[in-house]
Design a protein around this motif. Structure first.
Motif, PDB file in Angstrom:
ATOM      1  N   TYR A  35       0.894  -1.723   0.218  1.00 19.70           N
ATOM      2  CA  TYR A  35       0.241  -0.030   0.285  1.00 19.70           C
ATOM      3  C   TYR A  35       0.566   1.691  -0.345  1.00 19.70           C
ATOM      4  O   TYR A  35       0.134   2.046  -0.700  1.00 19.70           O
ATOM      5  N   LEU A  36       2.021   1.499   0.356  1.00 19.84           N
ATOM      6  CA  LEU A  36       3.003   2.547  -0.015  1.00 19.84           C
ATOM      7  C   LEU A  36       3.442   2.968  -1.060  1.00 19.84           C
ATOM      8  O   LEU A  36       3.698   3.592  -1.548  1.00 19.84           O
ATOM      9  N   LEU A  37       4.041   1.865  -1.827  1.00 19.43           N
ATOM     10  CA  LEU A  37       4.027   1.806  -3.479  1.00 19.43           C
ATOM     11  C   LEU A  37       3.264   1.261  -4.868  1.00 19.43           C
ATOM     12  O   LEU A  37       3.685   1.605  -5.554  1.00 19.43           O
ATOM     13  N   GLY A  38       2.263   0.532  -3.795  1.00 19.56           N
ATOM     14  CA  GLY A  38       1.400   0.217  -5.216  1.00 19.56           C
ATOM     15  C   GLY A  38       0.028   0.091  -4.307  1.00 19.56           C
ATOM     16  O   GLY A  38      -1.086   0.560  -4.178  1.00 19.56           O
ATOM     17  N   ASP A  39      -0.586  -1.200  -4.817  1.00 16.00           N
ATOM     18  CA  ASP A  39      -1.959  -1.568  -4.502  1.00 16.00           C
ATOM     19  C   ASP A  39      -3.537  -0.543  -5.108  1.00 16.00           C
ATOM     20  O   ASP A  39      -3.670  -0.454  -4.367  1.00 16.00           O
ATOM     21  N   GLU A  40      -2.968  -0.275  -5.985  1.00 22.15           N
ATOM     22  CA  GLU A  40      -4.333   0.682  -6.673  1.00 22.15           C
ATOM     23  C   GLU A  40      -5.315  -0.033  -6.574  1.00 22.15           C
ATOM     24  O   GLU A  40      -5.439  -1.115  -6.631  1.00 22.15           O
ATOM     25  N   GLY A  41      -6.492   0.819  -6.328  1.00 25.98           N
ATOM     26  CA  GLY A  41      -7.417   0.743  -5.404  1.00 25.98           C
ATOM     27  C   GLY A  41      -8.177  -0.097  -5.198  1.00 25.98           C
ATOM     28  O   GLY A  41      -9.249  -0.829  -4.552  1.00 25.98           O
ATOM     29  N   SER A  42      -7.336  -0.461  -4.112  1.00 27.82           N
ATOM     30  CA  SER A  42      -7.343  -1.447  -2.902  1.00 27.82           C
ATOM     31  C   SER A  42      -7.732  -0.483  -1.904  1.00 27.82           C
ATOM     32  O   SER A  42      -7.797   0.905  -1.328  1.00 27.82           O
ATOM     33  N   GLY A  43      -8.067  -1.424  -0.742  1.00 26.10           N
ATOM     34  CA  GLY A  43      -8.954  -0.101   0.707  1.00 26.10           C
ATOM     35  C   GLY A  43      -8.291   0.627   1.169  1.00 26.10           C
ATOM     36  O   GLY A  43      -8.304   1.358   1.892  1.00 26.10           O
ATOM     37  N   ALA A  44      -6.896  -0.242   1.541  1.00 21.57           N
ATOM     38  CA  ALA A  44      -5.756   1.122   1.964  1.00 21.57           C
ATOM     39  C   ALA A  44      -5.691   2.026   1.133  1.00 21.57           C
ATOM     40  O   ALA A  44      -5.566   2.977   1.738  1.00 21.57           O
ATOM     41  N   VAL A  45      -5.304   1.949  -0.509  1.00 18.36           N
ATOM     42  CA  VAL A  45      -4.704   2.366  -1.019  1.00 18.36           C
ATOM     43  C   VAL A  45      -5.759   4.158  -1.403  1.00 18.36           C
ATOM     44  O   VAL A  45      -6.008   5.342  -0.567  1.00 18.36           O
ATOM     45  N   MET A  46      -7.153   3.298  -1.276  1.00 21.21           N
ATOM     46  CA  MET A  46      -7.817   4.264  -1.297  1.00 21.21           C
ATOM     47  C   MET A  46      -8.444   4.903  -0.221  1.00 21.21           C
ATOM     48  O   MET A  46      -8.409   6.591  -0.326  1.00 21.21           O
ATOM     49  N   GLY A  47      -8.714   4.222   0.732  1.00 20.13           N
ATOM     50  CA  GLY A  47      -8.575   4.766   1.871  1.00 20.13           C
ATOM     51  C   GLY A  47      -7.658   6.242   2.469  1.00 20.13           C
ATOM     52  O   GLY A  47      -7.899   7.717   3.129  1.00 20.13           O
ATOM     53  N   ARG A  48      -6.062   5.945   2.112  1.00 21.75           N
ATOM     54  CA  ARG A  48      -4.783   6.448   2.182  1.00 21.75           C
ATOM     55  C   ARG A  48      -5.656   7.842   1.701  1.00 21.75           C
ATOM     56  O   ARG A  48      -5.157   9.525   1.623  1.00 21.75           O
ATOM     57  N   ASN A  49      -5.447   7.998   0.009  1.00 20.82           N
ATOM     58  CA  ASN A  49      -5.921   9.164  -0.511  1.00 20.82           C
ATOM     59  C   ASN A  49      -6.510   9.627  -0.157  1.00 20.82           C
ATOM     60  O   ASN A  49      -7.037  11.245  -0.195  1.00 20.82           O
ATOM     61  N   PHE A  50      -7.960   8.959   0.440  1.00 19.58           N
ATOM     62  CA  PHE A  50      -9.137  10.297   1.347  1.00 19.58           C
ATOM     63  C   PHE A  50      -9.207  10.783   2.186  1.00 19.58           C
ATOM     64  O   PHE A  50      -9.826  11.736   1.658  1.00 19.58           O
ATOM     65  N   VAL A  51      -8.261  10.088   2.620  1.00 20.53           N
ATOM     66  CA  VAL A  51      -8.010  10.576   4.044  1.00 20.53           C
ATOM     67  C   VAL A  51      -6.853  12.047   3.877  1.00 20.53           C
ATOM     68  O   VAL A  51      -7.350  13.224   4.043  1.00 20.53           O
ATOM     69  N   THR A  52      -6.273  11.463   2.874  1.00 21.43           N
ATOM     70  CA  THR A  52      -5.602  12.799   2.500  1.00 21.43           C
ATOM     71  C   THR A  52      -6.389  14.548   2.125  1.00 21.43           C
ATOM     72  O   THR A  52      -6.112  15.075   2.074  1.00 21.43           O
ATOM     73  N   ARG A  53      -7.344  13.746   0.452  1.00 23.74           N
ATOM     74  CA  ARG A  53      -7.395  14.588   0.148  1.00 23.74           C
ATOM     75  C   ARG A  53      -8.927  15.514   0.619  1.00 23.74           C
ATOM     76  O   ARG A  53      -9.523  16.611   0.812  1.00 23.74           O
ATOM     77  N   LEU A  54      -9.728  14.445   2.457  1.00 24.69           N
ATOM     78  CA  LEU A  54      -9.998  15.456   2.792  1.00 24.69           C
ATOM     79  C   LEU A  54      -9.463  16.013   3.748  1.00 24.69           C
ATOM     80  O   LEU A  54      -9.670  17.337   3.997  1.00 24.69           O
ATOM     81  N   LEU A  55      -8.608  16.087   4.189  1.00 25.96           N
ATOM     82  CA  LEU A  55      -7.892  16.586   5.537  1.00 25.96           C
ATOM     83  C   LEU A  55      -7.423  17.933   4.661  1.00 25.96           C
ATOM     84  O   LEU A  55      -6.769  19.150   5.775  1.00 25.96           O
ATOM     85  N   LYS A  56      -6.785  18.164   3.523  1.00 21.34           N
ATOM     86  CA  LYS A  56      -5.927  18.936   2.471  1.00 21.34           C
ATOM     87  C   LYS A  56      -7.472  19.887   1.527  1.00 21.34           C
ATOM     88  O   LYS A  56      -7.647  20.369   0.858  1.00 21.34           O
ATOM     89  N   HIS A  57      -8.786  19.841   2.450  1.00 21.79           N
ATOM     90  CA  HIS A  57      -9.782  19.973   1.386  1.00 21.79           C
ATOM     91  C   HIS A  57      -9.741  20.162   0.218  1.00 21.79           C
ATOM     92  O   HIS A  57     -10.355  20.913  -0.658  1.00 21.79           O
ATOM     93  N   ARG A  58      -9.766  18.857  -0.238  1.00 20.02           N
ATOM     94  CA  ARG A  58     -10.044  19.254  -1.988  1.00 20.02           C
ATOM     95  C   ARG A  58     -11.441  17.884  -1.988  1.00 20.02           C
ATOM     96  O   ARG A  58     -12.235  17.792  -3.442  1.00 20.02           O
ATOM     97  N   PHE A  59     -12.528  17.715  -0.944  1.00 22.25           N
ATOM     98  CA  PHE A  59     -13.962  17.021  -1.165  1.00 22.25           C
ATOM     99  C   PHE A  59     -14.784  18.552  -0.689  1.00 22.25           C
ATOM    100  O   PHE A  59     -14.011  19.472  -0.297  1.00 22.25           O
ATOM    101  N   SER A  60     -16.268  18.203  -1.270  1.00 24.19           N
ATOM    102  CA  SER A  60     -16.950  20.138  -0.595  1.00 24.19           C
ATOM    103  C   SER A  60     -17.267  19.689   0.921  1.00 24.19           C
ATOM    104  O   SER A  60     -16.753  18.866   1.273  1.00 24.19           O
ATOM    105  N   LYS A  61     -18.043  20.607   1.081  1.00 24.44           N
ATOM    106  CA  LYS A  61     -17.911  21.144   2.477  1.00 24.44           C
ATOM    107  C   LYS A  61     -18.667  19.687   3.262  1.00 24.44           C
ATOM    108  O   LYS A  61     -18.741  19.376   4.391  1.00 24.44           O
ATOM    109  N   GLU A  62     -19.843  19.730   2.050  1.00 29.80           N
ATOM    110  CA  GLU A  62     -20.596  18.638   2.672  1.00 29.80           C
ATOM    111  C   GLU A  62     -20.113  17.149   3.270  1.00 29.80           C
ATOM    112  O   GLU A  62     -20.651  16.401   4.408  1.00 29.80           O
ATOM    113  N   VAL A  63     -19.108  16.685   2.439  1.00 34.31           N
ATOM    114  CA  VAL A  63     -18.355  15.827   2.197  1.00 34.31           C
ATOM    115  C   VAL A  63     -17.388  15.748   3.631  1.00 34.31           C
ATOM    116  O   VAL A  63     -17.773  15.270   4.447  1.00 34.31           O
ATOM    117  N   GLU A  64     -16.912  16.983   3.379  1.00 33.33           N
ATOM    118  CA  GLU A  64     -15.929  17.077   4.903  1.00 33.33           C
ATOM    119  C   GLU A  64     -16.933  17.179   6.473  1.00 33.33           C
ATOM    120  O   GLU A  64     -16.831  16.773   7.306  1.00 33.33           O
TER     121      GLU A  64
END
Length: 267
Positions: free
Chosen positions: A130-159
């Protein structure tokens, strides 16, 4: 099958079927100490001298040294058994493709794929974890979601619907004992949000597009060749996976939650 066992072993859980029917915590032969598998076995089976065969398909079984570690643990519990110990990718390919050529994929906590000729794996894009690959997996999707969420890349409603602070995320990922599991636990949240918010839906589709780009494109398959999947992420996110495949010009074949029922048919 009262003296035979088949096991589908992933990082999150192991499904045991046949003479032993149970679900235990998971084991990855690359990441985990042998004691993790030992503990899982201790919870489902005493020493069984009557077991004649164990087929074990496991995450991280990539070479003979890891195969030997698993064999040693299994032998302590089933001293009279013959063992078939292969990667979870082999089990997945057998379940999805049988004796026909095809592409078999895992999308669960981690991800993997292979090109199967009907009897063996002939090509495999390395998953890399999950650090170097695992694209599409639950762990990588979770990692990328958390990154975008905390960097305000989703709507206010999602946050507003996700209760997570930067300090909580950093603590769990950098100081916690199970960062991969922490990240993968966001999958149900992401699925719920994706069905209600277009920005999250597009995020999910992009994660699966990455899976196709980095893992399936190297096989250079014809667009009509079905790409088959197993795993909880593939099963639960199937509509988003299908859209990603359409955008990338691939054809989705079978999607099953786990391979064990198919493997049992020929066991």
């Amino acid at each position: 099958m009262n003296n035979r066992i088949i096991a589908d072993c992933g990082a999150t859980k192991i499904i045991w079927a046949g003479a032993v029917n149970a679900v235990t915590h998971g084991f990855n032969a690359v990441c985990d100490d042998a004691s993790v598998l030992e503990d899982a076995l201790a919870s489902v089976a005493d020493c069984r001298t009557d077991i004649s065969q164990v087929c074990f398909y496991g995450a991280g079984i990539t070479d003979d040294s890891r195969r030997a570690v698993v064999r040693e643990v299994l032998h302590r519990h089933f001293p009279s058994a013959q063992f078939e110990i292969e990667s979870d990718m082999v089990g997945t390919a057998k379940a999805l493709c049988g004796d026909a050529p095809g592409v078999a994929c895992i999308l669960g906590t981690g991800s993997n794929s292979c090109l199967w000729d009907g009897t063996r794996i002939v090509a495999n894009t390395p998953s890399l974890g999950y650090l170097l690959g695992d694209e599409g997996s639950g762990a990588v999707m979770g990692r990328n979601f958390v990154t975008r969420l905390l960097k305000h890349r989703f709507s206010k409603e999602v946050e507003d619907e996700v209760s997570l602070t930067p300090s909580q995320a950093v603590e769990a990922v950098y100081r916690g004992t199970a960062p991969k599991q922490f990240l993968s636990r966001f999958a149900p949240v992401i699925l719920r949000l994706a069905r209600r918010h277009s920005d999250v839906a597009e995020f999910v589709i992009s994660q699966f597009e990455d899976f196709f780009i980095f893992n399936i494109t190297p096989y250079a398959i014809d667009a009509s060749t079905p790409v088959n999947f197993t795993g909880g992420v593939a099963h639960n996110f199937k509509e988003f996976l299908a859209e990603a495949a359409r955008r990338r010009g691939y054809t989705i074949g079978r999607i099953i939650n786990d391979p064990i029922s198919e493997l049992l048919k020929n066991f």
